[in-house]
Design an enzyme around this catalytic site. Structure first.
Site, PDB file in Angstrom:
ATOM      1  N   ASP A 143      -4.089   7.653  -1.422  1.00  0.00           N
ATOM      2  CA  ASP A 143      -2.845   8.086  -0.100  1.00  0.00           C
ATOM      3  C   ASP A 143      -1.598   8.128  -0.575  1.00  0.00           C
ATOM      4  OD1 ASP A 143      -1.757   8.044   2.062  1.00  0.00           O
ATOM      5  OD2 ASP A 143      -2.238   6.150   2.881  1.00  0.00           O
ATOM      6  N   ASP A 344       0.342  15.956   2.526  1.00  0.00           N
ATOM      7  CA  ASP A 344      -0.516  14.581   2.795  1.00  0.00           C
ATOM      8  C   ASP A 344      -2.186  14.891   2.363  1.00  0.00           C
ATOM      9  OD1 ASP A 344      -0.686  12.041   3.483  1.00  0.00           O
ATOM     10  OD2 ASP A 344      -1.523  12.654   5.211  1.00  0.00           O
TER      11      ASP A 344
END
Length: 464
Positions: A143, A344
């Site tokens: 992440d 992201d």
């Protein structure tokens, strides 16, 4: 009328260090490309033997044997539902308040989970890491928007189902608890003191959480052994990841895996996200050796209000070699921390401010007026019925970055199939705020490198 099958598919990555360079105006997309994902009972070997840099293989969640879908339509909608939750969580985290989505962009609710037996979660890409001494292999979600490393631990007061046995710190010779007075404990948000030990708590946007004890532990991948990594040992966890034991945060903060390795790697790492629908694996590499020669470098932009996220300077968008007229400041990060552009790994579909998205979409539509249209699907409002075609020619899509670099995407990264019947959609969506997010669909197959010490992100020169 069927179009002839083109021999050469122009699905390459086009990069330039100058916005004045001419790009191909069109690319060819193969409509008959298989949509299935081959899943076997065994997963690829994640161990590496490259001692010059820290290397991990990346696996997309759809490769897990425990993940099954009725068809491509349901796989896509599961991904978009996760995506909507992810974007909403990012917006809440950065703004500090709830930002409701316009119902126009909400994902359809199919009523039942399409993932067999487990929560859908928000993890998209997984790595295999050995935890403890001797190492116990665990799948962990990467992440880029998180600064925490954690795994589920015994004794497990509340744990979700994972692929591997839950890590037991009592069986590790290298596990060391962190005391309340430690400087490491002070660097953790939402830390507390429990019986003299440092406790942690992380809440996620979909209501999932992990709570437990902070520890120093050894992590292993391939022949690489990294000692004293600050890691959460979660004894109470609400499941959000398919089969994974926890999370490997690679965000911009000091407590992320990247931040903790700064002394060894200089804050340098890179990844290649595996393209969906393939049997290949991607890669996640740490160390200055991971920074390629010949990449096109873009300055990173720091947002003090959201230091975990990697912001980049984006100045414009292009379709078919034509730059779309947009306000000069539409992608700027304001002094108050609003707006800007985040890269992201956990978001799938790139989001753009509504005005920028509308102009971008309309520019694409004007150059694809010859293609038959289809109804919108979920968050996608620009779709095409290509069921009668073998291949089609489509205009290129480009990002114009600060200081000149231009990234032109492969066709599969912006026009994607949404069912098994030949419906393709323009894979971008509007953001309900001024924040833009470059998602993993647009990053697939492209070598992306981060030079944290010098504040740059690089694209290319290789595809993967």
């Amino acid at each position: 009328m069927l179009l002839p099958l083109f021999i050469s598919l122009l699905l390459n990555l086009h990069l330039s260090s100058s916005s004045s360079i001419s790009f191909p105006d069109f690319q060819i997309i193969d409509v008959l490309q298989p949509l299935t994902v081959t899943v076997t009972g065994t997963l690829p070997d994640f161990n590496t033997t490259d001692e010059s840099k820290y290397t991990l293989r990346l696996l997309h969640r759809d490769r897990f044997p425990s993940v099954s879908y009725r068809n491509h339509h349901h796989r896509l909608h599961a991904r978009l539902r996760r995506d909507t939750d992810r974007v909403a969580a990012i917006l809440r985290r950065i703004s500090g308040k709830t930002v409701p989505y316009d119902s126009k962009y909400e994902v359809d609710d199919f009523g039942s989970d399409v993932v067999s037996g487990m929560d859908q979660g928000s993890g998209e890409y997984f790595v295999r890491i050995g935890v403890g001494s001797p190492p116990r292999d665990q799948y962990m979600v990467i992440d880029s928007g998180s600064d925490m490393v954690w795994v589920q631990c015994q004794p497990c007061k509340l744990c979700y189902k994972q692929s591997d046995p839950v890590f037991d710190p009592a069986k590790s010779g290298s596990y060391t608890g962190v005391s309340c007075g430690s400087s490491v404990c002070d660097r953790i948000e939402n830390s507390g003191c429990h019986s003299g030990g440092c406790g942690y708590e992380v809440m996620y946007g979909d209501g999932s959480y992990t709570k437990g004890s902070l520890a120093l532990e050894t992590l292993t991948f391939g022949r690489t052994v990294i000692n004293k990594v600050a890691m959460g040992c979660g004894h109470r966890n609400r499941g959000m990841f398919i089969g994974a034991a926890g999370l490997l945060g690679i965000g911009g903060g000091s407590m992320s895996f990247v931040g903790q390795l700064t002394g060894q790697t200089g804050g340098a790492f890179g990844y290649c996200l595996v393209s969906r629908g393939t049997d290949s694996t991607g890669s996640l590499v740490f160390g200055r050796e991971a920074l390629p020669v010949g990449a096109s470098w873009v300055p990173l932009v720091r947002n003090p209000r959201a230091p975990s996220f990697y912001y980049v300077g984006l100045k414009g968008l292009g379709v078919g070699g034509v730059r779309i007229p947009l306000p000069d400041d539409v992608f700027d990060l304001t002094e108050t921390g609003d707006g800007g552009v985040v890269m992201d790994t956990g978001t799938a579909v790139t989001r753009l401010p509504t005005a920028a998205y509308a102009a971008f979409r309309d520019g694409f539509k004007s150059q694809t007026a010859n293609l038959p249209r289809a109804s919108g699907v979920s968050i996608f409002d620009t779709c095409y019925d290509l069921s009668g075609f073998v291949s089609v020619r489509v205009p290129t899509v480009s990002f114009y970055f600060t200081e000149g670099p231009v990234l032109t995407l492969p066709a599969r990264n912006f026009l994607m199939p949404v069912d098994d019947s030949g419906t393709y959609c323009f894979a971008f969506a509007a953001s309900p705020t001024g924040l833009s997010i470059i998602g993993n669909i647009q990053q697939e197959g492209i070598q992306v490198s981060f030079d944290g010490a010098n504040g740059f992100v690089g694209f290319g020169p290789n595809v993967c």
